[in-house]
Design a protein around this motif. Structure first.
Motif, PDB file in Angstrom:
ATOM      1  N   ALA A  80       0.825  -1.204   0.000  1.00 42.13           N
ATOM      2  CA  ALA A  80       0.000   0.000   0.000  1.00 42.13           C
ATOM      3  C   ALA A  80       0.859   1.253   0.000  1.00 42.13           C
ATOM      4  N   ALA A  81       1.943   1.236   0.776  1.00 47.29           N
ATOM      5  CA  ALA A  81       2.841   2.390   0.821  1.00 47.29           C
ATOM      6  C   ALA A  81       3.526   2.598  -0.522  1.00 47.29           C
ATOM      7  N   LEU A  82       3.905   1.495  -1.174  1.00 50.18           N
ATOM      8  CA  LEU A  82       4.547   1.611  -2.480  1.00 50.18           C
ATOM      9  C   LEU A  82       3.578   2.172  -3.512  1.00 50.18           C
ATOM     10  N   GLY A  83       2.321   1.746  -3.472  1.00 50.78           N
ATOM     11  CA  GLY A  83       1.332   2.264  -4.405  1.00 50.78           C
ATOM     12  C   GLY A  83       1.195   3.773  -4.305  1.00 50.78           C
ATOM     13  N   GLY A  84       1.127   4.281  -3.086  1.00 54.48           N
ATOM     14  CA  GLY A  84       1.051   5.724  -2.905  1.00 54.48           C
ATOM     15  C   GLY A  84       2.313   6.437  -3.354  1.00 54.48           C
ATOM     16  N   PHE A  85       3.459   5.825  -3.101  1.00 62.90           N
ATOM     17  CA  PHE A  85       4.738   6.413  -3.474  1.00 62.90           C
ATOM     18  C   PHE A  85       4.869   6.540  -4.992  1.00 62.90           C
ATOM     19  N   LEU A  86       4.393   5.541  -5.738  1.00 66.16           N
ATOM     20  CA  LEU A  86       4.567   5.526  -7.192  1.00 66.16           C
ATOM     21  C   LEU A  86       3.599   6.444  -7.924  1.00 66.16           C
ATOM     22  N   ALA A  87       2.576   6.921  -7.241  1.00 64.28           N
ATOM     23  CA  ALA A  87       1.517   7.675  -7.903  1.00 64.28           C
ATOM     24  C   ALA A  87       2.049   8.861  -8.699  1.00 64.28           C
TER      25      ALA A  87
END
Length: 248
Positions: A107-114
């Motif tokens: 979940a943290a990676l998804g937000g980071f890649l946005a």
């Protein structure tokens, strides 16, 4: 040496500012043999950037039969995904050669890649290469004999290791290639007879990397997974130069 030097190909290509930002959500993580990175049908909790070690991507039939559909090392992110929005992951991903790396909550990676298209492009290229590997595995399984398939499989594992020894059993190779153990034993004898490898209980030693590549031929050297890419995956000072490693 750069302050963020890494053995992982994606991390190694990041600008220092991008790596510094990503490091805020990455955590160093040991990856012992048998560690489950992902389970088929289960939500994806974490993603991993391997610095060393090898993970197998395994498909399982409804009857419980298993076969390896891909291998992953320090060339990308594990599991190989472009989005963290998928609710379930379709394969088992398990460490087969112990190593270490960094992990991050999905979940943290998804937000980071946005809002970081540069990193997304690196992940996209890595995913493309993995899909090409999977497609070639399916092709090789259909058109090549077991000795050629085994040579390709050994080369792919060797790509992701520093040395020339692979700690693996005949039983495991048979399961991953989807054949009988006796077929693997016969194929190993063929490769040994050509002086390409040395095999003993639980261990395969590459003796002549260049000749092993020639034996595997088009099973290994295919579009999408070129020799130009492979030197960035593994470091093999003797074998990559066609050196002969004598068994101990």
């Amino acid at each position: 040496m750069r302050p963020f030097e890494s053995e992982n190909l994606i991390l190694r290509q990041l600008a220092d500012s991008e790596r510094l930002a990503l490091d805020s959500i990455l955590k160093p993580f040991n990856l012992p043999r048998g560690f489950e990175i992902a389970r088929s049908g289960m939500p994806l909790g974490h993603c991993y950037f391997l610095e060393s070690g090898i993970a197998s991507v395994v498909a399982t039939s409804p009857e419980g039969r298993k076969t390896e559909v891909g291998v992953l090392g320090r060339e990308g992110m594990t599991p190989p995904i472009l989005t963290t929005d998928a609710e379930r992951f379709p394969f088992d991903v398990t460490m087969q050669i112990d190593g270490h790396g960094h992990r991050v909550e999905a979940a943290a990676l998804g937000g980071f890649l946005a809002d970081r298209p540069a990193i997304r492009r690196l992940l996209s290229r890595s995913l493309h290469t993995f899909f090409a590997q999977m497609a070639n595995t399916a092709l090789s399984n259909a058109v090549h004999k077991i000795d050629v398939r085994l040579a390709r499989w050994i080369l792919m594992w060797h790509d992701r290791l520093d040395g020339d020894e692979i700690g693996i059993t005949h039983d495991y190779m048979a399961r991953m290639l989807g054949v009988r153990r006796s077929s693997v034993t016969e194929a190993l004898h063929i490769l040994e007879g050509e002086h390409l490898i040395y095999s003993t209980r639980g261990l395969v030693i590459i003796r002549n990397r260049a000749a092993l590549e020639a034996f595997a031929a088009d099973a290994y050297d295919v579009a999408g997974i070129t020799r130009r890419d492979r030197p960035e995956i593994g470091r093999r000072p003797l074998a990559s130069a066609g050196g002969i490693i004598s068994p101990v």
